[in-house]
Write a protein that holds these residues in place. Structure first.
Motif, PDB file in Angstrom:
ATOM      1  N   HIS A 234       0.834  -1.213   0.000  1.00  0.00           N
ATOM      2  CA  HIS A 234       0.000   0.000   0.000  1.00  0.00           C
ATOM      3  C   HIS A 234       0.865   1.259   0.000  1.00  0.00           C
ATOM      4  O   HIS A 234       0.563   2.222  -0.720  1.00  0.00           O
ATOM      5  CB  HIS A 234      -0.938  -0.005   1.198  1.00  0.00           C
ATOM      6  CG  HIS A 234      -1.776   1.217   1.282  1.00  0.00           C
ATOM      7  ND1 HIS A 234      -2.797   1.479   0.389  1.00  0.00           N
ATOM      8  CD2 HIS A 234      -1.725   2.277   2.119  1.00  0.00           C
ATOM      9  CE1 HIS A 234      -3.339   2.649   0.693  1.00  0.00           C
ATOM     10  NE2 HIS A 234      -2.701   3.146   1.736  1.00  0.00           N
TER      11      HIS A 234
ATOM     12  N   THR B   3       2.378   1.604  -3.597  1.00  0.00           N
ATOM     13  CA  THR B   3       1.398   1.871  -4.651  1.00  0.00           C
ATOM     14  C   THR B   3       0.620   3.154  -4.406  1.00  0.00           C
ATOM     15  O   THR B   3      -0.055   3.636  -5.324  1.00  0.00           O
ATOM     16  CB  THR B   3       0.450   0.676  -4.842  1.00  0.00           C
ATOM     17  OG1 THR B   3      -0.226   0.395  -3.610  1.00  0.00           O
ATOM     18  CG2 THR B   3       1.211  -0.549  -5.320  1.00  0.00           C
ATOM     19  N   SER B   4       0.723   3.729  -3.219  1.00  0.00           N
ATOM     20  CA  SER B   4       0.105   5.029  -2.952  1.00  0.00           C
ATOM     21  C   SER B   4       0.941   6.182  -3.511  1.00  0.00           C
ATOM     22  O   SER B   4       0.442   7.299  -3.647  1.00  0.00           O
ATOM     23  CB  SER B   4      -0.089   5.226  -1.448  1.00  0.00           C
ATOM     24  OG  SER B   4      -1.021   4.307  -0.960  1.00  0.00           O
TER      25      SER B   4
END
Length: 53
Positions: A27, A30-31
Motif C-alpha cells: 500500500h 502503490t500510494s
C-alpha cells in the motif's frame, strides 16, 4: 535488503512464485505516484511513514 528491494523483488517475481510482501508495504509503495516507485529514498520513506502510524 530494504523495503525498496523487497517491493521490487516481489513485483518482478515469476508468475508461479509464492513470494509475498506485507500489505502495508504494498500500500505504501502503490500510494506513491508511479514515477516515484523507482526512487529508493521515496519508497523507503513511504514505508517508514506507514510503519510509524
Amino acid at each position: 535488503m530494504d523495503d525498496f528491494d523487497r517491493f521490487w523483488e516481489w513485483a518482478n517475481k515469476p508468475l508461479h512464485s509464492r513470494l509475498t510482501i506485507p500489505a502495508d508495504l504494498h500500500h505504501a509503495v502503490t500510494s506513491l505516484p508511479r514515477e516515484a516507485w523507482d526512487d529508493r529514498e521515496k519508497v523507503n520513506e513511504a514505508v517508514r511513514k506507514v510503519s510509524d502510524e
